[in-house]
Write a protein that holds these residues in place. Structure first.
Motif, short mmCIF file in Angstrom:
data_model
loop_
_atom_site.label_atom_id
_atom_site.label_comp_id
_atom_site.label_asym_id
_atom_site.label_seq_id
_atom_site.Cartn_x
_atom_site.Cartn_y
_atom_site.Cartn_z
N UNK A 84 62.76 8.17 -23.68
CA UNK A 84 63.12 7.50 -24.92
C UNK A 84 62.34 6.19 -25.03
N UNK A 85 61.60 6.02 -26.10
CA UNK A 85 60.82 4.81 -26.32
C UNK A 85 61.47 4.00 -27.43
N UNK A 86 62.04 2.83 -27.07
CA UNK A 86 62.76 2.03 -28.04
C UNK A 86 61.88 0.95 -28.67
N UNK A 87 60.63 0.84 -28.21
CA UNK A 87 59.75 -0.22 -28.69
C UNK A 87 59.05 0.17 -29.99
N UNK A 88 58.76 -0.83 -30.81
CA UNK A 88 58.00 -0.62 -32.04
C UNK A 88 56.57 -0.22 -31.70
N UNK A 89 55.84 0.29 -32.70
CA UNK A 89 54.45 0.69 -32.46
C UNK A 89 53.60 -0.51 -32.03
N UNK A 90 53.89 -1.69 -32.59
CA UNK A 90 53.16 -2.90 -32.18
C UNK A 90 53.40 -3.20 -30.70
N UNK A 91 54.66 -3.12 -30.26
CA UNK A 91 54.97 -3.41 -28.87
C UNK A 91 54.40 -2.32 -27.96
N UNK A 92 54.37 -1.10 -28.43
CA UNK A 92 53.78 -0.03 -27.62
C UNK A 92 52.30 -0.30 -27.37
N UNK A 93 51.60 -0.79 -28.38
CA UNK A 93 50.19 -1.13 -28.21
C UNK A 93 50.02 -2.28 -27.22
N UNK A 94 50.93 -3.26 -27.31
CA UNK A 94 50.88 -4.39 -26.38
C UNK A 94 51.14 -3.93 -24.95
N UNK A 95 52.07 -3.01 -24.79
CA UNK A 95 52.39 -2.48 -23.46
C UNK A 95 51.18 -1.75 -22.87
N UNK A 96 50.50 -0.97 -23.70
CA UNK A 96 49.30 -0.27 -23.22
C UNK A 96 48.20 -1.26 -22.83
N UNK A 97 48.13 -2.38 -23.55
CA UNK A 97 47.15 -3.41 -23.21
C UNK A 97 47.48 -4.03 -21.84
N UNK A 98 48.77 -4.28 -21.59
CA UNK A 98 49.18 -4.83 -20.30
C UNK A 98 48.83 -3.84 -19.19
N UNK A 99 49.08 -2.56 -19.45
CA UNK A 99 48.75 -1.55 -18.46
C UNK A 99 47.25 -1.56 -18.15
N UNK A 100 46.44 -1.76 -19.16
CA UNK A 100 44.99 -1.78 -19.00
C UNK A 100 44.54 -2.89 -18.04
N UNK A 101 45.29 -4.01 -18.00
CA UNK A 101 44.93 -5.11 -17.11
C UNK A 101 45.16 -4.77 -15.64
#
Length: 267
Positions: free
Chosen positions: A154-171
């Motif tokens: 279950x993903x409760x985050x908005x699409x904007x936050x999902x993009x931010x999360x993927x960016x954090x993962x990239x680091x």
């Protein structure tokens, strides 16, 4: 009621019985408050329930519900060692009942139907709450990194936050922590004694800092009808719902109707 809602109501009634035996109190939260006030029960399209448990009672809950307590339901929590990929516990339908009722799965553990969030004290001052929200926001985003690649979570985050999360993962920063270590850091912040606080909230919920309120909004709660039974909601529920869903919550329906079922989610 839908078949899912009937099962949810059965689960919450059973949960309430066990909670009452152990003097554990709780409020309905979020959309469940909306349903109680606006519809006298479930929001017609809703497929989950939400409750908020005051922190002291929440600590008791984690101990009480760690054991076998129901033939039909169970509670998953990272503190029990479950791979839930969420800080807060969720109540799920046991697989025998899910299969018998022909219900779907909505995550890798099975079918989650009730989110159980701690109701915590937060700092009184504006600047204190600002710092608090910043620290929680960073840790929540970091904790969500591990969830990105988990199928059917279950993903409760908005699409904007999902993009931010993927960016954090990239680091690659997640290489330095486990998800549960991040949850432990969040838990330490949530449980902090802020002194005599006039503010409380469920910031670990999907609406984040919108879920912080003066203590008087929660109060001792107000018992209201919900389908064929009654549950407690925030005492000043009108202020609560307006802050979460806007001033016109009573007369308008949202354009986005959230679902925890994969085939009903709006991407």
């Amino acid at each position: 009621m839908t078949s899912i809602q009937k099962i949810e109501l059965m689960a919450l009634k059973e949960f309430r019985e066990v909670a009452h035996e152990h003097n554990i109190s709780f409020f309905l939260r979020g959309g469940s408050v909306m349903g109680a006030v606006k519809y006298g029960g479930f929001i017609p399209w809703d497929d989950d329930m939400d409750i908020a448990v005051p922190r002291d009672d929440y600590e008791k809950l984690l101990k009480v519900f760690s054991e076998e307590w129901s033939q039909n339901f169970w509670i998953a929590s990272y503190t029990y060692g479950d791979q839930i990929h969420a800080y807060f516990p969720r109540l799920l339908i046991k697989e025998d009942l899910r299969i018998k009722e022909g219900l779907p799965k909505n995550n890798h553990l099975g079918f989650s139907i009730i989110d159980i969030l701690p109701l915590d004290n937060v700092p009184n001052t504006w600047i204190g709450r600002k710092i608090f929200k910043y620290r929680v926001g960073i840790l929540r985003a970091l904790g969500a990194v591990w969830t990105v690649d988990i199928k059917d979570t279950i993903m409760i985050h908005s699409s904007f936050r999902q993009r931010a999360i993927k960016m954090i993962k990239w680091t690659g920063i997640q290489k330095f922590y486990t998800q549960n270590q991040v949850y432990d850091k969040l838990d330490k912040i949530y449980r902090k004694n802020w002194g005599r606080t006039a503010w409380k909230g469920t910031i670990t919920g999907s609406l984040f800092d919108k879920e912080l309120f003066p203590q008087k909004v929660w109060g001792k709660g107000k018992v209201v009808n919900f389908e064929d039974t009654q549950f407690r909601i925030p005492e000043q529920y009108d202020k609560y719902l307006k802050q979460l869903y806007g001033n016109n919550y009573a007369s308008e329906e949202p354009a986005y109707k959230k679902s925890h079922l994969k085939d009903k989610r709006i991407q």
